[in-house]
Scaffold this active site. Sequence first.
Site, PDB file in Angstrom:
ATOM      1  NE  ARG A   1      -1.100   2.428   3.022  1.00 47.50           N
ATOM      2  CZ  ARG A   1      -0.602   3.519   3.623  1.00 47.50           C
ATOM      3  NH1 ARG A   1      -0.572   4.653   2.953  1.00 47.50           N
ATOM      4  NH2 ARG A   1      -0.121   3.470   4.833  1.00 47.50           N
TER       5      ARG A   1
ATOM      6  CG  HIS B   1       3.881   4.656   9.228  1.00 49.38           C
ATOM      7  ND1 HIS B   1       3.286   3.610   8.552  1.00 49.38           N
ATOM      8  CD2 HIS B   1       4.187   5.581   8.293  1.00 49.38           C
ATOM      9  CE1 HIS B   1       3.232   3.918   7.253  1.00 49.38           C
ATOM     10  NE2 HIS B   1       3.754   5.097   7.071  1.00 49.38           N
TER      11      HIS B   1
ATOM     12  CB  CYS C   1       1.950  10.310   1.855  1.00 49.47           C
ATOM     13  SG  CYS C   1       0.348  11.071   1.595  1.00 49.47           S
TER      14      CYS C   1
END
Length: 325
Positions: free
Chosen positions: A33, A227, A260
């Site tokens: 992902r 993370h 991202c």
Amino acid sequence: MIDRNKMYHLFRRGVSSAARFPAEVSIVEVGPRDGLQNEELNIPTENKIEFVDKLSQSGLQRIEVTSFVSAKWVPQLADAKEVMKKISRNPNVRYSTLTPNLKGLNDALDSNTQEIAIFGAASETFTKKNINCTIEQSLKQFDQVVQQANANKLPIRGYVSCVVGCPYEGFIKPKIVGQVVEKMLSMGCYEVSLGDTIGVGNPNTVRDLLTELKRVVSGNMDLLAIHCHDTYGMALVNIVEALESGIRVVDSSTAGLGGCPYASKGGAAVSGNVATEDVLYLLNSLGVRTGVDMNTILAASDIITSVLNRKTNSKVGLALGCKKN
Ligand SMILES: CC(C)(COP(=O)([O-])OP(=O)([O-])OC[C@H]1O[C@@H](n2cnc3c(N)ncnc32)[C@H](O)[C@@H]1OP(=O)([O-])[O-])[C@@H](O)C(=O)NCCC(=O)NCCSC(=O)C[C@@](C)(O)CC(=O)[O-]
């Protein structure tokens, strides 16, 4: 051939580590992902499936497979339903997906997802850029998702992005992060993963953050995960800081891929998560159990870096002989 799971034996693990680190850490693989979502090259669905299937053979117990989000916002993951349908599921693995709203949740439920993740931030600007709303609006939206997920007996993970720094707002105060973490836990998330989205954390800012959050969670650090993106090479030292603060869940991305798409201010490149191989090597060397096999992770890295026609970002992958593209 040296057993690549035990490289550290050559250099011993030291005697003091037992007191400082947990006996066991759960690695959450986010490569399929977070690792792929920002890739410009359109990765064929069958290659994503092959990547996930290899990861499923590694001993990982948690794999974040994809996102059910707008294809206009994240075109790379537009094949989420097909990937979730065609992966070969290992009964010892929990397969999760990101879902920002009820539409995403319904698609996730139709795709037999076993866990969902909602994803907010501690920065208003990043939240707007990433999910097109304010922090307050996002939490209202997430609450609906959590209620419906609970009704379907789905575990819900929360993410908070920009926990130490935002590409648009700069330094983020730990108190602000604590407020978002508290809201996510109170609405029903079983854990919240703390995203250093642009990799600007250092052991001091991570320690300050976790000192504040230890108060928020009343000392129960099992409610938190770490993370780290590795933009400036600080991920592993920040993870050590988190482990010493009691965190036992670490997110990582095989081959160190990712980033991202909405974290790159002015088009500056975003960088990958910390590489699973590097986290695994660190934990192995400290004698921390993970249940994950390095060779299989390296094989998964070969699969995806071959498709991307790129070398791994993992130092350990390069050192232990990942295929050099
Ligand atoms: C949340 C929205 C949809 C709001 O986007 P919006 O434009 O405000 O939403 P909307 O309700 O106006 O819908 C716009 C279109 O998207 C569709 N839509 C609406 N919802 C969905 C859905 N769930 N799945 C599929 N399609 C959806 C909807 O049907 C509509 O389609 P149209 O009528 O235009 O054809 C959008 O902003 C979005 O998809 N954002 C996702 C951004 C993203 O995935 N970012 C990366 C993940 S976060 C991250 O990487 C950080 C993290 C987690 O790794 C931790 C860290 O490192 O910090």
